[in-house]
Enzyme design. Sequence first.
Site, PDB file in Angstrom:
ATOM      1  N   LYS A  68      23.335  29.699  35.065  1.00  0.00           N
ATOM      2  CA  LYS A  68      24.296  30.084  36.096  1.00  0.00           C
ATOM      3  C   LYS A  68      24.304  31.607  36.235  1.00  0.00           C
ATOM      4  O   LYS A  68      24.784  32.316  35.363  1.00  0.00           O
ATOM      5  CB  LYS A  68      25.719  29.607  35.764  1.00  0.00           C
ATOM      6  CG  LYS A  68      26.595  29.753  37.010  1.00  0.00           C
ATOM      7  CD  LYS A  68      28.079  29.790  36.734  1.00  0.00           C
ATOM      8  CE  LYS A  68      28.587  31.145  36.327  1.00  0.00           C
ATOM      9  NZ  LYS A  68      28.463  32.207  37.352  1.00  0.00           N
ATOM     10  N   GLU A 128      26.666  37.573  23.895  1.00  0.00           N
ATOM     11  CA  GLU A 128      26.383  39.015  23.947  1.00  0.00           C
ATOM     12  C   GLU A 128      27.502  39.603  24.799  1.00  0.00           C
ATOM     13  O   GLU A 128      27.567  39.344  25.998  1.00  0.00           O
ATOM     14  CB  GLU A 128      25.000  39.226  24.558  1.00  0.00           C
ATOM     15  CG  GLU A 128      24.400  40.555  24.182  1.00  0.00           C
ATOM     16  CD  GLU A 128      24.476  41.534  25.318  1.00  0.00           C
ATOM     17  OE1 GLU A 128      25.467  42.303  25.330  1.00  0.00           O
ATOM     18  OE2 GLU A 128      23.586  41.539  26.176  1.00  0.00           O
ATOM     19  N   CYS A 163      26.742  47.062  28.805  1.00  0.00           N
ATOM     20  CA  CYS A 163      27.636  46.720  27.691  1.00  0.00           C
ATOM     21  C   CYS A 163      27.457  47.700  26.539  1.00  0.00           C
ATOM     22  O   CYS A 163      28.354  47.873  25.725  1.00  0.00           O
ATOM     23  CB  CYS A 163      27.418  45.278  27.264  1.00  0.00           C
ATOM     24  SG  CYS A 163      25.693  44.836  27.191  1.00  0.00           S
ATOM     25  N   GLU A 189      36.922  48.812  27.162  1.00  0.00           N
ATOM     26  CA  GLU A 189      35.657  48.943  27.887  1.00  0.00           C
ATOM     27  C   GLU A 189      35.942  49.136  29.379  1.00  0.00           C
ATOM     28  O   GLU A 189      36.561  48.281  30.007  1.00  0.00           O
ATOM     29  CB  GLU A 189      34.821  47.678  27.676  1.00  0.00           C
ATOM     30  CG  GLU A 189      33.464  47.777  28.313  1.00  0.00           C
ATOM     31  CD  GLU A 189      32.603  46.551  28.047  1.00  0.00           C
ATOM     32  OE1 GLU A 189      33.126  45.426  28.090  1.00  0.00           O
ATOM     33  OE2 GLU A 189      31.393  46.732  27.810  1.00  0.00           O
TER      34      GLU A 189
HETATM   35  P1  ADP Z   1      32.873  40.519  34.508  1.00  0.00           P
HETATM   36  O1  ADP Z   1      34.334  40.531  34.207  1.00  0.00           O
HETATM   37  O2  ADP Z   1      32.207  41.785  34.175  1.00  0.00           O
HETATM   38  O3  ADP Z   1      32.503  39.977  35.862  1.00  0.00           O
HETATM   39  P2  ADP Z   1      32.577  38.055  33.170  1.00  0.00           P
HETATM   40  O4  ADP Z   1      32.559  37.900  31.701  1.00  0.00           O
HETATM   41  O5  ADP Z   1      33.796  37.625  33.913  1.00  0.00           O
HETATM   42  O6  ADP Z   1      32.219  39.540  33.460  1.00  0.00           O
HETATM   43  O7  ADP Z   1      31.347  37.296  33.831  1.00  0.00           O
HETATM   44  C1  ADP Z   1      30.102  37.066  33.219  1.00  0.00           C
HETATM   45  C2  ADP Z   1      29.629  35.672  33.584  1.00  0.00           C
HETATM   46  O8  ADP Z   1      30.565  34.736  33.086  1.00  0.00           O
HETATM   47  C3  ADP Z   1      29.518  35.400  35.081  1.00  0.00           C
HETATM   48  O9  ADP Z   1      28.390  34.570  35.322  1.00  0.00           O
HETATM   49  C4  ADP Z   1      30.798  34.638  35.372  1.00  0.00           C
HETATM   50  O10 ADP Z   1      30.698  33.783  36.493  1.00  0.00           O
HETATM   51  C5  ADP Z   1      30.964  33.832  34.105  1.00  0.00           C
HETATM   52  N1  ADP Z   1      32.346  33.387  33.829  1.00  0.00           N
HETATM   53  C6  ADP Z   1      33.512  33.990  34.160  1.00  0.00           C
HETATM   54  N2  ADP Z   1      34.567  33.263  33.747  1.00  0.00           N
HETATM   55  C7  ADP Z   1      34.077  32.155  33.132  1.00  0.00           C
HETATM   56  C8  ADP Z   1      34.638  31.025  32.487  1.00  0.00           C
HETATM   57  N3  ADP Z   1      35.964  30.864  32.398  1.00  0.00           N
HETATM   58  N4  ADP Z   1      33.796  30.091  31.953  1.00  0.00           N
HETATM   59  C9  ADP Z   1      32.467  30.245  32.026  1.00  0.00           C
HETATM   60  N5  ADP Z   1      31.867  31.291  32.624  1.00  0.00           N
HETATM   61  C10 ADP Z   1      32.633  32.235  33.177  1.00  0.00           C
END
Ligand code: ADP
Length: 502
Positions: free
Chosen positions: A199, A274, A308, A405
């Site tokens: 994804k 990560e 990161c 961060e």
């Molecule tokens: P940022 O806040 O920098 O966008 P995220 O950690 O929210 O970073 O996003 C990193 C990835 O995790 C993206 O592919 C996002 O769609 C996915 N993501 C965000 N929330 C969830 C969740 N609750 N469960 C699984 N994947 C998620």
Amino acid sequence: MGIAISPFQIDPRVADYIDKPRKMLINGKWVNAASGKTFPSYNPATGEVLAQVAEADREDINQAVKAARKAFDQGPWRRMTASERGRLVWKLADLLDKNIEEFAYLESLDNGKPLTIAKAADVPLTVDLFRYMAGWATKIEGNTIPISVPYTPGAKYLAYTLKEPVGVVGQIIPWNFPLLMAAWKLGPALATGCTVVLKPAEQTPLSALRLGELIMEAGFPDGVVNIVPGYGETAGAALAAHPDVDKIAFTGSTEVGKLIVHAATGNLKKVSLELGGKSPNVVFKDADLDAAIPGSASAIFFNHGQCCCAGSRLYVEKPIFDRVVEGVAEHAKKIKVGAGLDPETQMGPLVSEEQLNRVCSYLESGFSQGATALSGGHKAADKGYFVEPTVLVNTREDMKVVQEEIFGPVVTAMPFEDPEEIVLRSNDSDYGLAAAVWTRDISKAHRMAEHLRAGTVWINCYNIFDAALPFGGYKQSGWGREMGHDVLQLYTQTKAVCTRLA
Ligand code: ADP
């Protein structure tokens, strides 16, 4: 607000690619979402919609997992030799190598990063990662083990271990290096013989989808790689919780990493993470400042601080504090901020409006707690998601801008007095992804490397990555390592086989 976003001509292959709504890849076919829904991906330089993309939700995730499960349990993939698997991964690298320009263009448009950087770093690093991992396919070996078994005296055994692929892997990746992060995850999964549901981040789905076309062109069997763009709370959460997924690999924020761990408990799938960082970058007074000053600027400003491992806490030994910090601020002021497609651009926009607001609110918080900016400190244009490269001084350890961060082009600079104190201050963080030390004293450098609690320590350099060098975090920066041969551990499991001979 001096940034002029002139319209740059879009590469015709890319224009054609983004012209139609992009479908998702399930079981070797390009399909619409089961719901028929699409979502927009934006051009961060203008804030305008760039492309429409099929929006995966629970039902699409179910279909993708089913395809990956079938490809793993019954498909030709498991019967292929290691050499055939390796050759497919190598072929994928070759196909990408032939299309570097196109991928760099797509990456620059969707993420905002300078085209020159995407061309010189993101895409070639991706090619190199696939080639490195292709070589591993034929070198994943178990052991023969001399066992003694005290309760069967005189018996003889042949005991050995097999390293087997972990199975169906869900991979959730971020938007800061969309193509490269896809490769960090896909490379080891394919080399070890897993099948994948990937994804991409909702902000930047395009290069992973285009990579899916090359994956099919390379000849991977149907269902080995499925690519399902969608939102984190829906598609990501469904993938993390899915009972038929054997492992989830995630790169993103520490906050979401914790949600992934919770979601994975249902079937106790394996998890690798990560996550975030707040990396200390330590400059000693005996450092080569001609290297340390530009190095410290690049440590934070590379990829607009959206790394990161960004060197976001700059610690400088007191006698050289002003010189180094003013030097870094001078670099910041000279950085040419603009649209990624402009060949002059050295720093593009942040990836999204959300990210812009987040970084600006950190700046406000810093100023309200008494920080001052030696350079930057503001939004940089009326249109698009631009922020000025910022050096904050008069900061203290208890400030939010020092603790949390920011994930933007903002560095906090603070002086220190001696090496022991700076180890404590560097390690005073929930994170432990990376750290750097600048000094000409080799003993001091390696002592620091020993004491810094971080998964990577750079000495007299920063942001040096290689497919062979493991990368990952101590503390709340993650579980497991990406790249190098370390990552293979995350995609294999050990089977012990024991035969009685006599
Ligand atoms: P940022 O806040 O920098 O966008 P995220 O950690 O929210 O970073 O996003 C990193 C990835 O995790 C993206 O592919 C996002 O769609 C996915 N993501 C965000 N929330 C969830 C969740 N609750 N469960 C699984 N994947 C998620």
